[in-house]
Design a protein around this motif. Structure first.
Motif, PDB file in Angstrom:
ATOM      1  N   ASP A 263      52.500  68.974  57.005  1.00 58.68           N
ATOM      2  CA  ASP A 263      53.058  68.800  55.762  1.00 58.68           C
ATOM      3  C   ASP A 263      54.421  67.968  55.536  1.00 58.68           C
ATOM      4  O   ASP A 263      54.541  67.229  54.595  1.00 58.68           O
ATOM      5  N   LEU A 264      55.005  67.756  56.616  1.00 60.26           N
ATOM      6  CA  LEU A 264      56.314  66.830  56.751  1.00 60.26           C
ATOM      7  C   LEU A 264      55.873  65.384  56.736  1.00 60.26           C
ATOM      8  O   LEU A 264      56.286  64.633  55.721  1.00 60.26           O
ATOM      9  N   GLU A 265      54.561  65.200  57.309  1.00 63.21           N
ATOM     10  CA  GLU A 265      54.038  63.624  57.372  1.00 63.21           C
ATOM     11  C   GLU A 265      53.643  63.353  55.801  1.00 63.21           C
ATOM     12  O   GLU A 265      54.154  62.311  55.233  1.00 63.21           O
TER      13      GLU A 265
ATOM     14  N   ALA B  97      65.710  69.880  55.456  1.00 63.42           N
ATOM     15  CA  ALA B  97      65.333  70.975  54.585  1.00 63.42           C
ATOM     16  C   ALA B  97      63.928  71.271  54.287  1.00 63.42           C
ATOM     17  O   ALA B  97      63.692  72.187  54.156  1.00 63.42           O
ATOM     18  N   SER B  98      63.350  70.058  54.027  1.00 65.93           N
ATOM     19  CA  SER B  98      61.942  70.342  54.039  1.00 65.93           C
ATOM     20  C   SER B  98      61.275  71.208  55.233  1.00 65.93           C
ATOM     21  O   SER B  98      60.489  72.028  55.013  1.00 65.93           O
TER      22      SER B  98
ATOM     23  N   TYR C  80      58.887  74.590  55.512  1.00 68.64           N
ATOM     24  CA  TYR C  80      57.803  74.749  56.077  1.00 68.64           C
ATOM     25  C   TYR C  80      57.572  75.563  57.358  1.00 68.64           C
ATOM     26  O   TYR C  80      56.731  76.198  57.703  1.00 68.64           O
ATOM     27  N   ALA C  81      58.536  75.685  58.235  1.00 68.89           N
ATOM     28  CA  ALA C  81      58.587  76.362  59.134  1.00 68.89           C
ATOM     29  C   ALA C  81      58.631  77.765  58.802  1.00 68.89           C
ATOM     30  O   ALA C  81      58.087  78.837  59.472  1.00 68.89           O
ATOM     31  N   VAL C  82      59.468  78.251  57.768  1.00 67.14           N
ATOM     32  CA  VAL C  82      59.392  79.719  57.406  1.00 67.14           C
ATOM     33  C   VAL C  82      58.178  79.970  56.710  1.00 67.14           C
ATOM     34  O   VAL C  82      57.547  81.184  56.977  1.00 67.14           O
ATOM     35  N   MET C  83      57.345  79.328  56.217  1.00 62.73           N
ATOM     36  CA  MET C  83      56.015  79.444  55.903  1.00 62.73           C
ATOM     37  C   MET C  83      54.959  79.488  56.939  1.00 62.73           C
ATOM     38  O   MET C  83      54.082  80.286  56.754  1.00 62.73           O
ATOM     39  N   GLU C  84      54.957  78.458  57.632  1.00 61.86           N
ATOM     40  CA  GLU C  84      53.711  78.699  58.631  1.00 61.86           C
ATOM     41  C   GLU C  84      54.385  77.894  59.918  1.00 61.86           C
ATOM     42  O   GLU C  84      53.732  76.977  60.565  1.00 61.86           O
TER      43      GLU C  84
END
Length: 528
Positions: A380-382, A361-362, A366-370
């Motif tokens: 960001d996921l890290e 979900a996270s 993040y994929a939608v934003m950048e």
């Protein structure tokens, strides 16, 4: 004469003069003792020239508990034939129970355990057919062999009975059929057979016997009709109850002729069911847990793949027995782009499945934003994983694809490189090496950009596909590359056929059985 001081009378027999070069007394007279005799637990006889005199134990020596002889049989005499038969029967019973119990505990699924229980019960009772009806509330009653959720109704498993025969037996009124009377034990029935329905049957050694169904006027007419049509004349039903009182269901065995199980057969069946029912209950609980985890995992993964112009998608997801953390995703992005992701959380179990759902979900957010910068998405996921779940590690691969130009920008964190599969080339995408998410204080690795030719497929997969082969990672990857290169022409044009071919070739035979491997497998194909 020998000068022997002893508080008891001594008789010397079987002394051979030729062997001892001495005279032999005809007898040693009894010695009269004035004081109280001392009880002896074993005879203490003199040894003469190494010869042990053969005498019977004194009367004060207690007989052995295991070899005690009846009062009317002299010590050392042969046992009566019926006594020898009793010991033989006991040994035979123990051997049979050991063999049948060993067979049932080797089963790994609820269905197979119940079928083995039916077969063993028929052997012990001398019956030929039977059935087990699971209680709707029993563990695993609504699940199939693979843990899939089924109808919340009684499941009936038969031995020597066709599906039509089981259907006819289910039409017998509950107040008359033996197995339904066991299921409804303690509740008053309605109509005929109400008195028998209240018969106690909580102990597995106690059951409901119908020795002659055709002549039993207490049974419902429909019961006698079905019995005559199917061809059974008697039945014996028992409950399947665990030691803690959990009712799994009821089992009934059917006889071709009027008869009733003997006390010995009932005792053996009760001993066997105490073990078989516990094992079946554990398998049922395991099947229910796996079914719930499978449902949860499927809810955390995409219900369907999106439709994007210029791209055809296919995916296969296989899960081990304990449930792992491998996942995949495909989501449309702004400007007609497509995001592809595969990854896995280390470990297995419900906690790992939940962590996988949070990570996926996270990544979608993040994929939608950048999404056009895969390195930023994984960075960001890290950071999120390191701050919220510092004890976990995960691998991930994210690809930003532009279908119109067949251009793909991707980055990986400790993940296996994807393959480019086409009619003219099969080669991996050279991504930069990086540690998994959560393993570094700050994660960052350069992305890789590739441009696919028309008709080529990007094949993404998790490391579980390589681990299941049992080979080293290098050998397993070479095996995967060979399988992709050997795909037929039709597979190059249809990603569904490609993923099936890869799985069938890389994981043949037992390697494809999800029950034998703890590793999850995800294969995601995108053909441009």
């Amino acid at each position: 004469m020998l000068d022997i001081e002893s508080p008891v009378c001594v008789h010397v027999v079987a002394l051979i003069a030729e062997q001892h070069d001495m005279g032999v007394c005809d007898a040693i007279g009894p010695v009269q003792v004035q004081r109280k005799p001392v009880l002896m637990t074993s005879p203490r006889l003199p040894k003469v020239a190494g010869i042990q005199p053969a005498i019977s134990p004194p009367s004060q020596t207690p007989p052995s508990a295991s070899g005690a002889a009846p009062a009317d049989r002299a010590p050392g005499s042969e046992r009566a034939p019926e006594e020898r038969g009793t010991d033989s029967d006991r040994i035979s019973d123990l051997a049979s129970l050991h063999e049948l119990t060993t067979a049932v505990v080797r089963t790994e699924a609820l269905d197979s355990a119940l079928r083995e229980t039916l077969r063993a019960g028929a052997s012990l009772l001398g019956a030929r057919r039977g059935l087990i009806a699971l209680d709707p509330a029993a563990p695993g009653a609504g699940l199939g062999a693979g843990g899939a959720v089924g109808p919340a109704s009684e499941r009936t498993i038969g031995l020597g009975l066709e599906r039509a025969d089981l259907g006819q037996i289910e039409t017998v009124p509950r107040s008359s059929a033996a197995y339904t009377r066991v299921l409804d034990c303690g509740a008053a029935g309605d109509g005929e057979g109400a008195g028998a329905a209240a018969r106690p049957c909580e102990d597995p050694a106690e059951g409901i016997a119908c020795p002659d169904i055709a002549t039993d006027e207490d049974l419902a007419p429909r019961h006698r009709e079905v019995a005559a049509r199917i061809g059974y004349a008697a039945s014996y039903a028992v409950p399947l109850t665990t030691d803690n009182g959990t009712r799994l269901g009821a089992a009934v065995w059917l006889y071709d002729e009027p008869t009733e199980p003997t006390a010995r057969q009932r005792r053996l069946l009760g001993s066997y069911l105490r073990h078989a029912t516990e094992h079946a209950a554990r398998l049922g609980e395991l099947a229910r847990t796996r079914g719930e985890m499978a449902t949860l995992r499927e809810e955390l993964l995409p219900s369907s793949l999106p439709r994007v112009a210029g791209v055809t998608l296919a995916v296969r997801h296989r899960t081990g027995p304990r449930g792992g953390g491998d996942w995949y995703d495909a989501l449309p992005l702004p400007e007609r782009a497509l995001g592809l992701a595969v990854g896995g959380v280390t470990g297995s179990g419900p906690a790992v499945v939940a962590a996988m759902g949070r990570l996926r979900a996270s990544l979608r957010a993040y994929a939608v934003m950048e999404g056009e910068d895969p390195v930023a998405v994984l960075s960001d996921l890290e950071l999120l994983l390191r701050l919220t779940e510092p004890a976990r590690s995960a691998t991930a691969l994210f690809a930003y694809a532009e279908p119109a130009g067949r251009k793909i920008l991707l980055a990986g964190a400790g993940h296996c490189p994807p393959l480019i599969v086409g009619p003219r080339r099969v080669e991996p995408v050279e991504t930069a090496l990086s540690a998994p998410l959560g393993m570094l204080a700050c994660w960052e690795a350069p992305s890789a950009e590739v441009t696919l030719s028309e008709g080529e497929t990007l094949l993404c997969y998790t490391d579980g596909l390589l681990h299941r082969t049992g080979d080293s990672m290098d050998r397993a990857f070479a095996r995967l590359r060979t399988a992709a290169a050997g795909a037929p022409r039709a597979a190059h044009e249809d990603p569904e056929l490609l993923v099936e071919h890869v799985l069938r070739t890389v994981l043949p035979g037992p390697l494809a059985d999800d029950r034998d491997h703890p590793e999850d497998v995800v294969v995601l194909a995108a053909r441009f």
